[in-house]
Design a protein around this motif. Sequence first.
Motif, short mmCIF file in Angstrom:
data_model
loop_
_atom_site.label_atom_id
_atom_site.label_comp_id
_atom_site.label_asym_id
_atom_site.label_seq_id
_atom_site.Cartn_x
_atom_site.Cartn_y
_atom_site.Cartn_z
N ALA A 62 0.83 -1.21 0.00
CA ALA A 62 0.00 0.00 0.00
C ALA A 62 0.86 1.26 0.00
O ALA A 62 0.42 2.30 -0.51
N LYS A 63 2.07 1.18 0.53
CA LYS A 63 2.95 2.35 0.55
C LYS A 63 3.34 2.78 -0.86
O LYS A 63 3.54 3.95 -1.13
N ASN A 64 3.42 1.81 -1.77
CA ASN A 64 3.82 2.10 -3.15
C ASN A 64 2.65 2.55 -4.02
O ASN A 64 2.85 2.98 -5.15
N ARG A 65 1.46 2.45 -3.52
CA ARG A 65 0.26 2.79 -4.29
C ARG A 65 0.05 4.30 -4.28
O ARG A 65 0.17 4.94 -3.24
N GLU A 66 -0.26 4.84 -5.43
CA GLU A 66 -0.46 6.29 -5.54
C GLU A 66 -1.91 6.70 -5.34
O GLU A 66 -2.19 7.75 -4.79
N GLU A 67 -2.85 5.89 -5.84
CA GLU A 67 -4.26 6.25 -5.69
C GLU A 67 -4.72 5.94 -4.26
O GLU A 67 -4.17 5.05 -3.60
N PRO A 68 -5.68 6.68 -3.78
CA PRO A 68 -6.14 6.45 -2.40
C PRO A 68 -6.89 5.13 -2.29
O PRO A 68 -7.47 4.63 -3.25
N ALA A 69 -6.85 4.56 -1.11
CA ALA A 69 -7.53 3.30 -0.85
C ALA A 69 -9.04 3.53 -0.76
O ALA A 69 -9.50 4.65 -0.51
N TRP A 70 -9.81 2.47 -0.98
CA TRP A 70 -11.25 2.57 -0.89
C TRP A 70 -11.66 2.82 0.55
O TRP A 70 -11.13 2.23 1.48
N ARG A 71 -12.59 3.71 0.71
CA ARG A 71 -13.14 4.00 2.03
C ARG A 71 -14.67 3.98 1.91
O ARG A 71 -15.23 4.39 0.89
N PRO A 72 -15.35 3.51 2.94
CA PRO A 72 -16.81 3.50 2.88
C PRO A 72 -17.36 4.91 2.81
O PRO A 72 -16.81 5.84 3.39
N SER A 73 -18.46 5.04 2.07
CA SER A 73 -19.06 6.37 1.89
C SER A 73 -19.92 6.77 3.08
O SER A 73 -20.25 7.94 3.23
N GLY A 74 -20.31 5.79 3.87
CA GLY A 74 -21.20 6.07 4.99
C GLY A 74 -22.64 5.70 4.65
O GLY A 74 -23.51 5.72 5.51
N ILE A 75 -22.88 5.37 3.38
CA ILE A 75 -24.21 4.93 2.95
C ILE A 75 -24.08 3.45 2.60
O ILE A 75 -23.53 3.10 1.55
N PRO A 76 -24.57 2.57 3.46
CA PRO A 76 -24.37 1.13 3.26
C PRO A 76 -24.88 0.61 1.92
O PRO A 76 -24.26 -0.25 1.31
N GLU A 77 -26.02 1.15 1.45
CA GLU A 77 -26.58 0.68 0.18
C GLU A 77 -25.61 0.93 -0.97
O GLU A 77 -25.42 0.07 -1.83
N GLU A 78 -25.00 2.11 -0.99
CA GLU A 78 -24.06 2.43 -2.07
C GLU A 78 -22.79 1.59 -1.94
O GLU A 78 -22.24 1.13 -2.95
#
Length: 135
Positions: A62-78
């Motif tokens: 993950a340290k070598n990855r440039e794009e941000p990691a996935w994070r939950p949006s806070g809306i479970p359905e999405e």
Amino acid sequence: SYQRFANCYRCFYKLQPEMTRSIYDQFVSQLQTSIKEEIQEVKDEGNLEVLFNSLDKIVDEAKNREEPAWRPSGIPEEDIRSTMVPYLLKHRSYLQKVLKEKEEENRKVAESVLAGRDRIAELQQLIQARKHAWQ
């Protein structure tokens, strides 16, 4: 701490302070050994060393990855939709492929059955013709 231990056993401490210190040292030593054994047992049972190593590997990658990691949006359905839709689409295409294969297999079997029925009808006519010729 030793002071707390001595306060708990104040009467014994007043009579034999050296013995109290010795008992405290033995108690701490055995407690540390017991805790280490318990932690090792938990690590062995849960296969934690392998899991921690794989976690370290993931962190390093993950340290070598440039794009941000996935994070939950806070809306479970999405969140579930974004995860499940690609999987379900892939599964649907797999099922469609299997369905086409089965339909083709069924078509071939149906043709074979019809050919067999035609052959049976021809043989029945031949049998009838020979029967009439013999009579």
